[in-house]
Design a protein around this motif. Structure first.
Motif, short mmCIF file in Angstrom:
data_model
loop_
_atom_site.label_atom_id
_atom_site.label_comp_id
_atom_site.label_asym_id
_atom_site.label_seq_id
_atom_site.Cartn_x
_atom_site.Cartn_y
_atom_site.Cartn_z
N ILE A 46 52.63 -2.88 42.80
CA ILE A 46 54.01 -2.25 43.14
C ILE A 46 54.57 -2.73 44.33
O ILE A 46 55.85 -3.03 44.24
CB ILE A 46 53.91 -0.69 43.25
CG1 ILE A 46 53.42 -0.25 42.03
CG2 ILE A 46 55.46 -0.27 43.70
CD1 ILE A 46 52.96 1.22 42.08
N LEU A 47 54.00 -3.14 45.41
CA LEU A 47 54.50 -3.78 46.62
C LEU A 47 54.92 -5.11 46.31
O LEU A 47 56.04 -5.57 46.83
CB LEU A 47 53.45 -3.71 47.82
CG LEU A 47 52.86 -2.24 48.26
CD1 LEU A 47 52.00 -2.63 49.17
CD2 LEU A 47 54.30 -1.73 48.86
N TYR A 48 54.35 -5.95 45.42
CA TYR A 48 54.71 -7.16 45.02
C TYR A 48 55.89 -7.24 44.17
O TYR A 48 57.04 -8.06 44.64
CB TYR A 48 53.54 -8.05 44.24
CG TYR A 48 54.23 -9.14 43.41
CD1 TYR A 48 54.24 -10.42 44.15
CD2 TYR A 48 54.65 -9.11 42.05
CE1 TYR A 48 54.80 -11.46 43.44
CE2 TYR A 48 55.09 -10.17 41.52
CZ TYR A 48 55.33 -11.38 42.34
OH TYR A 48 55.85 -12.74 41.69
N LEU A 49 56.18 -6.45 43.36
CA LEU A 49 57.35 -6.16 42.66
C LEU A 49 58.53 -5.92 43.44
O LEU A 49 59.71 -6.20 43.57
CB LEU A 49 57.11 -5.13 41.21
CG LEU A 49 56.33 -5.49 40.24
CD1 LEU A 49 56.00 -4.17 39.41
CD2 LEU A 49 56.72 -6.43 39.51
N ALA A 50 58.26 -4.74 44.34
CA ALA A 50 59.31 -4.42 45.33
C ALA A 50 59.79 -5.51 46.40
O ALA A 50 61.05 -5.88 46.55
CB ALA A 50 58.87 -3.26 45.97
N ALA A 51 58.88 -6.02 47.02
CA ALA A 51 58.98 -7.17 48.00
C ALA A 51 59.41 -8.61 47.35
O ALA A 51 60.44 -9.00 47.69
CB ALA A 51 57.87 -7.45 49.09
N PHE A 52 58.85 -9.02 46.46
CA PHE A 52 59.09 -10.36 46.03
C PHE A 52 59.97 -10.55 44.69
O PHE A 52 60.94 -11.10 44.64
CB PHE A 52 57.68 -11.29 45.73
CG PHE A 52 56.79 -11.38 46.94
CD1 PHE A 52 57.15 -12.58 47.61
CD2 PHE A 52 55.88 -10.45 47.60
CE1 PHE A 52 56.46 -12.98 49.02
CE2 PHE A 52 55.26 -10.96 48.65
CZ PHE A 52 55.47 -11.99 49.47
N ALA A 53 59.63 -9.57 43.71
CA ALA A 53 60.28 -9.73 42.59
C ALA A 53 61.80 -9.05 42.69
O ALA A 53 62.56 -9.23 41.64
CB ALA A 53 59.57 -9.19 41.38
N THR A 54 61.78 -8.32 43.80
CA THR A 54 62.99 -7.64 44.16
C THR A 54 63.88 -7.98 45.14
O THR A 54 64.94 -8.55 44.98
CB THR A 54 62.62 -5.95 43.93
OG1 THR A 54 62.22 -5.55 42.90
CG2 THR A 54 64.06 -5.34 44.14
N VAL A 55 63.25 -7.80 46.25
CA VAL A 55 64.11 -7.93 47.41
C VAL A 55 64.24 -9.48 47.60
O VAL A 55 65.31 -9.85 47.69
CB VAL A 55 63.36 -7.37 48.67
CG1 VAL A 55 63.90 -7.86 50.10
CG2 VAL A 55 63.22 -5.92 48.67
N ILE A 56 63.41 -10.23 47.72
CA ILE A 56 63.52 -11.71 47.88
C ILE A 56 64.22 -12.53 46.76
O ILE A 56 65.15 -12.83 47.15
CB ILE A 56 62.23 -12.36 48.17
CG1 ILE A 56 61.66 -11.86 49.53
CG2 ILE A 56 62.33 -13.82 48.50
CD1 ILE A 56 60.06 -12.59 49.70
N ALA A 57 63.85 -11.86 45.61
CA ALA A 57 64.39 -12.61 44.37
C ALA A 57 66.02 -12.21 44.49
O ALA A 57 66.96 -12.98 44.05
CB ALA A 57 63.89 -12.24 43.14
N PHE A 58 66.28 -10.97 44.55
CA PHE A 58 67.69 -10.43 44.58
C PHE A 58 68.49 -11.11 45.69
O PHE A 58 69.77 -11.41 45.38
CB PHE A 58 67.65 -9.03 44.68
CG PHE A 58 67.84 -8.33 43.06
CD1 PHE A 58 68.76 -7.31 42.71
CD2 PHE A 58 66.78 -8.48 42.26
CE1 PHE A 58 68.75 -6.82 41.46
CE2 PHE A 58 66.74 -7.85 41.10
CZ PHE A 58 67.81 -6.91 40.82
N LEU A 59 68.17 -11.05 46.73
CA LEU A 59 68.85 -11.82 47.71
C LEU A 59 69.16 -13.27 47.59
O LEU A 59 70.29 -13.75 47.73
CB LEU A 59 68.11 -11.59 49.23
CG LEU A 59 67.95 -9.98 49.82
CD1 LEU A 59 67.39 -10.33 50.94
CD2 LEU A 59 69.39 -9.74 50.21
N LEU A 60 67.99 -14.06 47.11
CA LEU A 60 68.22 -15.41 46.56
C LEU A 60 69.32 -15.68 45.51
O LEU A 60 69.96 -16.58 45.65
CB LEU A 60 66.89 -16.04 46.35
CG LEU A 60 65.86 -16.42 47.42
CD1 LEU A 60 64.64 -16.91 47.04
CD2 LEU A 60 66.63 -17.04 48.77
N PHE A 61 69.04 -14.82 44.69
CA PHE A 61 69.94 -14.85 43.39
C PHE A 61 71.47 -14.79 43.80
O PHE A 61 72.21 -15.26 43.44
CB PHE A 61 69.36 -13.81 42.20
CG PHE A 61 70.32 -14.14 40.73
CD1 PHE A 61 70.14 -14.91 40.02
CD2 PHE A 61 71.32 -13.11 40.66
CE1 PHE A 61 70.60 -15.26 39.05
CE2 PHE A 61 71.94 -13.28 39.55
CZ PHE A 61 71.61 -14.15 38.69
#
Length: 307
Positions: A225-240
């Motif tokens: 869940i932490l992976y989904l929140a930090a990497f698949a959401t926060v970092i990915a959304f900011l980069l996108f």
């Protein structure tokens, strides 16, 4: 120098489909312990808090732009977070993963058309060729090398929901491009994520009411869940969102085609799944299509030049 900056942008954006592709395996395991809407709500609540911390650290947290853009931010949360995840999770209950994958990867096609006709983004036949080649590559992968399976698909309830996911993401992509001209990317992402998370929380309580299970999940699930929140959401959304600012909605959306390809590679290395010839051919076509789209040399329109 400008060419080097663009090359760096294209390389950095490769992390977005990598993180999103890794979300498939982790989500599959999480769903064995938590229902889908509860999982999505928990993921985006944590992600929203992390984004607020990031915005505060960058000193971008300001209530005036939030107040001035409140309804636009709510629209982003409603489309990119709430409706996309709601339609996707519900749609998968009624249709196969093959159909879902094919429908989701047409995001770049719709984004290209809408961005060109309604937002003034420049395009030419090379853009459409790149989209077509990458879509063919993904189709080859998800159909396991038998493209004839595509002619046997019918439109049912699940497909309708999944088209709702596509529409949600296209609208999100196009709104975010206009929003980030007047307000910081991290602040936009933080506020819209929190808004979407609240919507998911409400619907998960109404439809599932299983939040009592959250405290009893395994340590592996919590890490996922932490992976989904930090990497698949926060970092990915900011980069996108950053990528949309730098290269436009059409080219940024093309990277979505790499998401199922990365999901395949991760499944092979982490879960021991076998890879076939059609996988290699499909991945080659997809990467080639994304390269053609991102390397497309067209003159920016007035709207694009202002970005």
């Amino acid at each position: 120098m400008e060419k080097q900056n663009l090359t760096r942008t294209y390389l950095i954006l490769l992390l977005v489909p990598l993180f999103w592709g890794g979300a498939f395996g982790t989500t599959k395991h999480i769903l064995s312990e938590l229902p889908p809407l509860t999982t999505s709500a928990l993921r985006f609540i944590i992600a929203g808090l992390l984004l607020f911390i990031w915005s505060s650290w960058r000193r971008e947290l300001s209530w005036l732009p939030i107040k001035q853009n409140f309804f636009s931010l709510m629209a982003l949360g409603a489309t990119g977070v709430f409706s996309y995840n709601y339609f996707f999770s519900v749609g998968l209950q009624y249709t196969s993963a093959v159909t879902a994958a094919l429908i989701i990867v047409i995001n770049p096609v719709f984004t290209t058309c809408i961005a060109s006709f309604f937002m003034g983004e420049a395009w030419n036949w090379r853009t459409l060729l790149g989209v077509a080649i990458s879509l063919l590559g993904v189709s080859l992968v998800v159909s396991k090398g038998d493209l004839s399976i595509l002619t046997q698909m019918s439109i049912g309830v699940g497909e309708v929901y999944l088209f709702g996911s596509v529409a949600s993401w296209v609208v999100y992509t196009l709104i975010i491009k206009k929003m980030t001209r007047t307000i910081g990317t991290s602040l936009v992402t933080a506020v819209s994520t929190i808004m979407g998370a609240v919507m998911l929380l409400i619907i998960s309580i109404i439809k599932e009411d299983q939040w009592s299970k959250v405290m009893n999940v395994s340590s592996q699930t919590m890490l996922e869940i932490l992976y989904l929140a930090a990497f698949a959401t926060v970092i990915a959304f900011l980069l996108f969102n950053w990528g949309i600012q730098r290269i436009g909605a059409t080219k940024a959306a093309a990277y979505i085609n790499l998401m199922p390809i990365n999901a395949l590679w991760i499944a092979v290395f982490l879960y021991g799944e076998k890879i076939s010839t059609y996988h290699l051919i499909g991945m080659s076509l997809t990467i080639a299509g994304v390269f053609i789209t991102t390397q497309n040399k067209v003159q920016p329109t007035i709207l694009e030049a202002k970005g």
